[in-house]
Every structure is written in C-alpha cells, then in structure tokens.
Design a protein around this motif. Sequence first.
Motif, PDB file in Angstrom:
ATOM      1  N   GLU A  71      -5.999  26.180   5.916  1.00 60.60           N
ATOM      2  CA  GLU A  71      -6.952  25.055   5.790  1.00 60.60           C
ATOM      3  C   GLU A  71      -7.434  25.011   4.214  1.00 60.60           C
ATOM      4  OE1 GLU A  71      -7.482  27.678   7.420  1.00 60.60           O
ATOM      5  OE2 GLU A  71      -7.854  27.154   9.867  1.00 60.60           O
ATOM      6  N   THR A  73      -5.400  25.644   1.678  1.00 63.30           N
ATOM      7  CA  THR A  73      -4.086  25.115   1.107  1.00 63.30           C
ATOM      8  C   THR A  73      -4.049  23.697   1.264  1.00 63.30           C
ATOM      9  OG1 THR A  73      -3.514  27.286   1.144  1.00 63.30           O
ATOM     10  CG2 THR A  73      -1.802  25.774   0.633  1.00 63.30           C
ATOM     11  N   ALA A  74      -4.313  23.191   2.547  1.00 62.70           N
ATOM     12  CA  ALA A  74      -3.983  21.929   3.030  1.00 62.70           C
ATOM     13  C   ALA A  74      -4.866  21.074   2.380  1.00 62.70           C
ATOM     14  CB  ALA A  74      -4.425  21.708   4.595  1.00 62.70           C
ATOM     15  N   ILE A  75      -5.926  21.343   1.968  1.00 65.45           N
ATOM     16  CA  ILE A  75      -7.094  20.573   1.102  1.00 65.45           C
ATOM     17  C   ILE A  75      -6.405  20.463  -0.493  1.00 65.45           C
ATOM     18  CG2 ILE A  75      -9.437  20.225   0.438  1.00 65.45           C
ATOM     19  CD1 ILE A  75     -10.032  21.383   3.186  1.00 65.45           C
ATOM     20  N   GLY A  77      -3.960  21.684  -2.074  1.00 62.95           N
ATOM     21  CA  GLY A  77      -2.485  21.629  -2.425  1.00 62.95           C
ATOM     22  C   GLY A  77      -1.665  22.954  -2.230  1.00 62.95           C
ATOM     23  N   LEU A 105       3.097  19.449   7.117  1.00 60.34           N
ATOM     24  CA  LEU A 105       1.958  19.584   6.404  1.00 60.34           C
ATOM     25  C   LEU A 105       2.022  19.393   4.960  1.00 60.34           C
ATOM     26  CD1 LEU A 105      -1.120  20.033   6.834  1.00 60.34           C
ATOM     27  CD2 LEU A 105      -0.525  22.359   6.680  1.00 60.34           C
ATOM     28  N   SER A 106       2.857  20.002   4.201  1.00 63.46           N
ATOM     29  CA  SER A 106       3.241  19.925   2.830  1.00 63.46           C
ATOM     30  C   SER A 106       3.572  18.592   2.427  1.00 63.46           C
ATOM     31  CB  SER A 106       4.460  21.152   2.197  1.00 63.46           C
ATOM     32  OG  SER A 106       5.382  20.784   2.889  1.00 63.46           O
ATOM     33  N   THR A 108       2.936  15.845   4.357  1.00 66.48           N
ATOM     34  CA  THR A 108       1.664  14.657   4.475  1.00 66.48           C
ATOM     35  C   THR A 108       0.612  14.870   2.985  1.00 66.48           C
ATOM     36  OG1 THR A 108       1.889  15.099   6.951  1.00 66.48           O
ATOM     37  CG2 THR A 108       0.025  14.239   5.862  1.00 66.48           C
ATOM     38  N   ILE A 109       0.190  15.977   2.540  1.00 62.22           N
ATOM     39  CA  ILE A 109      -0.562  16.326   1.589  1.00 62.22           C
ATOM     40  C   ILE A 109       0.054  15.731   0.366  1.00 62.22           C
ATOM     41  CG2 ILE A 109      -1.919  17.887   2.913  1.00 62.22           C
ATOM     42  CD1 ILE A 109      -0.799  20.087   0.821  1.00 62.22           C
ATOM     43  N   GLY A 110       1.313  15.518   0.256  1.00 60.98           N
ATOM     44  CA  GLY A 110       2.209  15.028  -1.057  1.00 60.98           C
ATOM     45  C   GLY A 110       2.255  16.039  -1.980  1.00 60.98           C
ATOM     46  N   ASP A 111       2.547  17.221  -1.808  1.00 63.76           N
ATOM     47  CA  ASP A 111       2.854  18.217  -2.887  1.00 63.76           C
ATOM     48  C   ASP A 111       4.083  17.724  -3.459  1.00 63.76           C
ATOM     49  OD1 ASP A 111       0.851  20.297  -2.739  1.00 63.76           O
ATOM     50  OD2 ASP A 111       2.120  21.643  -1.249  1.00 63.76           O
TER      51      ASP A 111
END
Length: 464
Positions: A71, A73-75, A77, A105-106, A108-111
């Motif tokens: 959780e 990491t998702a916030i 990065g 997931l990666s 979507t968060i834009g890594d």
Amino acid sequence: MKTKSKEIPAYTATTNACKMCTPLGAALAFQGIEGAVPLLHGSQGCSTYMRRYLISHYKEPVDIASSNFTEETAIFGGGANLKLAIENVARQYAPSMIGIATTCLSETIGDDVDMILDGMDKKIGRTALVHVSTPSYSGTHIDGFHQAVRAVVDRFNPKDVKIAYRPKKKKTINLFPGMLSNEDIRHLKEIFDDIKTHCVILPDVSDRLEGPSWEEYQPIQEGGTPIEKIEKMHLAVKSMEFGTTFPRTIEPGKGSAGALLENRFKIPLTRMGIPVGVKATDLFFQELEAATGKPMPEKYLRQRWRLVDSYVDGNKYVSKKKAVIYGEEDFVAAMAGFLGEIGIIPVLCASGGRSGLLEEALQKILPPNILDQVNIQDNMDFEEIEERAKTLNPDLILGNSKGYAMARRMGTPLVRLGFPIHDRMGGSRILHIGYKGAQQLFDTIVNSLLHARQDNSSIGYSYL
C-alpha cells in the motif's frame, strides 16, 4: 459472413476472459532467453498468478521475481522497490538478463521505469536490463509476448551498432514464431537443420520449459536463445514472423521485432500466418526456398503426401461438420484456415484480443463459400462465446482448457489446443505446425468426432 454483431450483454463485467494478462505473455517471452529471469514491477500476487499459469501448462518450475508492491509503495512510488528487486535477483541468480515487465498498479501510479533503469546504468554487473510496458488494461498476454520480444531485439540491436560484414556462405534467418508450443519450436529447428540453414529463433522456451529431471535444483534452467545470437540479429539476411494480427497491436509507431530490424537495418521481413495445414505450410516452405535457394527436402514431401491422403480417407467424417474456435487471434485464424481446408466449417471464430484485424486475416485465409458461414467475434469473454455458440449447434469446440466448462455444459467435444492447457498432460508437446502437426491435428479431430458418435449412440458402434 456474420461479424461484429455482438449484442450488449445484461452484465457489465467480463466473465471468464478469453485471454490472460499482458505481463504474463512478457514473462513467458523472457523465459525464452538464455540465462534470463523475468521480474514483474508490481504486487507479489501478480507474479504468483503468472507462475501458477505457466507451471500448470508446462509442468516445469518457473521463477518470476517481483518488486513486491505494498500500500505504501502504491502511494509513494515503486522506484526503491524495483532497484532493490533488481539487485537481489542479480545477486542471487547472476542472470544474463533481467526482463522487467510492468503491471497495472505500477503503470497506473506512473512509475518512470526507464528513468529508474537509466539511473542504474542499464546494467547490474554483467546483467543486462530490458524493460517492457505491459499494463493489462491495454492488451492481452499475446500483446505482452510480442512487446517483450521487440524490447529484447531493440535492447541488443541498438541504432548505433556497427554493422559487420554479412558472409554470404553463412546466411542466417531470424524467426519470430510467436507463442507456439515447445514441440512446434523443436519442429522448426528440425526443418532448418534439414535444409542446413542457420536460424535464430526468438524466443525459444522448448528446452528451458521442458528440460530433464535434476539431481539438484537449478536456479535458471538451461535453454533459451543465447544473447550473443540476439546481438547478431541485425546481420541476418532475412526475418520471418508468424502472425497476421499482432504487428499493429503493439504500441503505435513501434511495430514488431521483425519490423524494427527491417526499418533499422534494412533486413527484409516476411510476415505470414502460423503454418498450420497444407496450404499454410506450403507457403512457409516456398518462403524458405526463396530465401535460401534450397527446395523442400524429400522428407517433408512425403509428410505432405501422407497428410493429403489422410484428408481423403477421413473426409466422410469431417465434411460439413461445424466447429467453434477460440483463443489468440493468430491461433484462431490459423486453425480456421486448417478447418476450412479439411471441410469443417468454423462457424464461430472468437478471441479476447481486440486488434481489429481478425476479420481481415480470415478474409484472406478462408474461401468465400466458407467465410459466408462464419461468425467472427473479437474482444469476447467465455460468457459471450457460449451464448453465441449455443445458437450455432457446433459438432466440435477447439481451444484451450479455459473453455472446458462451456464445452461440458453444451455437451460438445473439446479438442484442447494452444495455451493454456491445465487439465491434461502434454499441453506443451502438442504439435500444431507443419505437415506433421496438421496430421496429428487431423487425426485428433476425426477421432474426437468418432468418439462423440459412439458415446451418443444407443448401440455403441465398435466399427465406424
């Protein structure tokens, strides 16, 4: 021809998708590189799901590393997780390459994975890093497979590579076969050996995902296309790709691996359907002869003669029977051409893919009298496939294990082909291509129809 007339279903969610997720295909492609380890930039559950699918089909151990998103990491990065994962894999496995595929997931968060890898100088020790963007919401497993192959070719054949002299006496052909079975790959190797032509097949999982039993566990199984051969693909005299729908499903402007080599190094590219059946295999050998100047060996002429003879012997069993085919778009197109060739009408050709090119491919393969009887549907799930299939009353269903529940409910024989096959042994050893593969497919299909006739008979014939 009936196509694209899909009614809007009463439900809004996909029910039993006729596809797998994009990074699964990328992970499988990376397995076909010698000494490589796939790494998914995402949650642990993603890699666990994909390992389960691959292990169940191939019956071999499959390692897929993970950057282990949480959780937090998702916030904030996943850069730190990815760096740590790469370092751990490099230290524990000492791989020749780490193939990094991003998950939903990666993405979507834009890594910015390329930036992260640039910061690591693209290498950890002697390990090359290859990244491919594979969010599942924008493709299927077959898209991820082809995108990964292209990424590998791009990484090891950069624009500024110094082009060496191509010796005429040592002609090499690049072959991008797509997602074929282990036995298909072995058969292709046999063909090139028989015509005494050097070929680089990418990827090649035929040994790595079907190796011998070990006395001790091997962290990385032997087999796969050697990187030193991939690095010389820009020196080949020709590239060949199997597939009529996949090239335009890859990111706009990037094309396929064969297209990259053609555009970057002027290597001629021949693109054709998967060689299943007499006509498609004839075309394959014609292209080989044009590229090498070597005619089809007598061995394959004899296989062709036996196959045609069996078509005549079994025609009374298959003529005008109806079949449903589902799976990857190129697989469906190839199998439809084969069925039309033997006299079976592929009344429904369905896929979870959405390239928009399936109809065009079938128009080129099927004769008009058969094409007029075919329903062509893409972007379908098994709920929709079953609803449509029930109205067509097929004699046979062809596809992977994901369609078993549908076939059981319909009481229709299922011939298991393609990927994945979870409920039978030997899924990776099914031969689909060439005259020999068509022979085995023809016998299997005829015997499935005969088996159904016996089971449905009140008497139970012992002679048919």
